[in-house]
Motif scaffolding. Structure first.
Motif: not given
Lengths: 116, 114
Positions: A32, A34, A36, A44, A46, A93, A97, A103-105, A107-109
């Motif tokens: 998965t 996401f 944002y 942020l 979604l 952004i 997951r 459950n942590e997401q 993130f990209g920069p």
């Protein structure tokens, strides 16, 4: 571990053009991903959730025909902003997951999009 | 309507002190709550996750508490350093949708001064 990259980091385009942003999970498989959007001094928001091999689920108010999302593999998702307008200028952004029920997401920069 | 509130005013503290940031929420039944750090022009960096059945979580100088009765989470940074200066975001995941979606607060900017 758990590194997510985005490309490009910055893009400036003319109004009416389309822009593609790539999001890659570099050292893990992401079932998965996401997308944002973040405006200055705001949180942020979604836009959509994409699962590998299936259609993305868009949040209310997000135009699916304008923000095309493709999640073709377990390590790559793309967001295409079609017919971009100045109001689409924002910080985009992605996050990923991992598998295994965590459950942590991660993130990209981020990608700074400026539409002139 | 669902709300996540973080103090919008910047928090300025002296180096070495403990910084405490607050996250309050309404009309939510979160499965878990996460804290992230965000530096200007960068994506958020995951710090800690705490589940609804957990009261406290620690990681090095970081501590998170989660009170589902008060609908509040506190985020503590002990022995703060100038390098801890950043915006800290809390994010909640509701049980709906399998706990996939995160909703973020607006963040609190922390400035640690020498």
């Amino acid at each position: 571990g758990a590194v997510v990259s985005q490309h490009p980091s910055r893009v400036i385009c003319k109004s009416g053009t389309s822009v593609k942003i790539e999001c890659r999970s570099l050292d893990f498989q992401a079932t998965t991903m996401f997308w944002y959007r973040q405006f200055p001094k705001q949180s942020l928001m979604l836009m959509a959730t994409s699962n590998e091999g299936s259609k993305a689920t868009y949040e209310q108010g997000v135009e699916k025909d304008k923000f095309l999302i493709n999640h073709a593999s377990l390590t790559l998702s793309t967001l295409t902003v079609t017919s971009a307008h100045p109001e689409d200028s924002s910080f985009y952004i992605c996050s990923a997951r991992g598998t295994g029920g965590r459950n942590e997401q991660f993130f990209g920069p981020g990608t700074r999009l400026t539409v002139l | 309507s669902q709300k996540i509130e973080q103090n919008s005013e910047a928090l300025n503290i002296q180096e070495g002190k403990t910084a405490t940031l607050t996250c309050n929420y309404t009309n939510y039944s979160p499965a878990y709550l996460q804290w992230y750090r965000q530096d200007p022009g960068r994506g958020p960096v995951f710090l800690l996750l705490i589940r609804e059945n957990e009261k406290e979580k620690r990681k090095e100088r970081l501590k998170v508490t989660f009170d589902t009765t008060l609908k509040q989470s506190l985020f503590h940074i002990t022995a703060s350093q100038p390098a801890d200066s950043a915006t800290y975001l809390c994010a909640l995941s509701s049980r709906a949708g399998g706990g996939n979606k995160l909703t973020f607060g607006t963040g609190t900017q922390l400035k640690v001064e020498l």
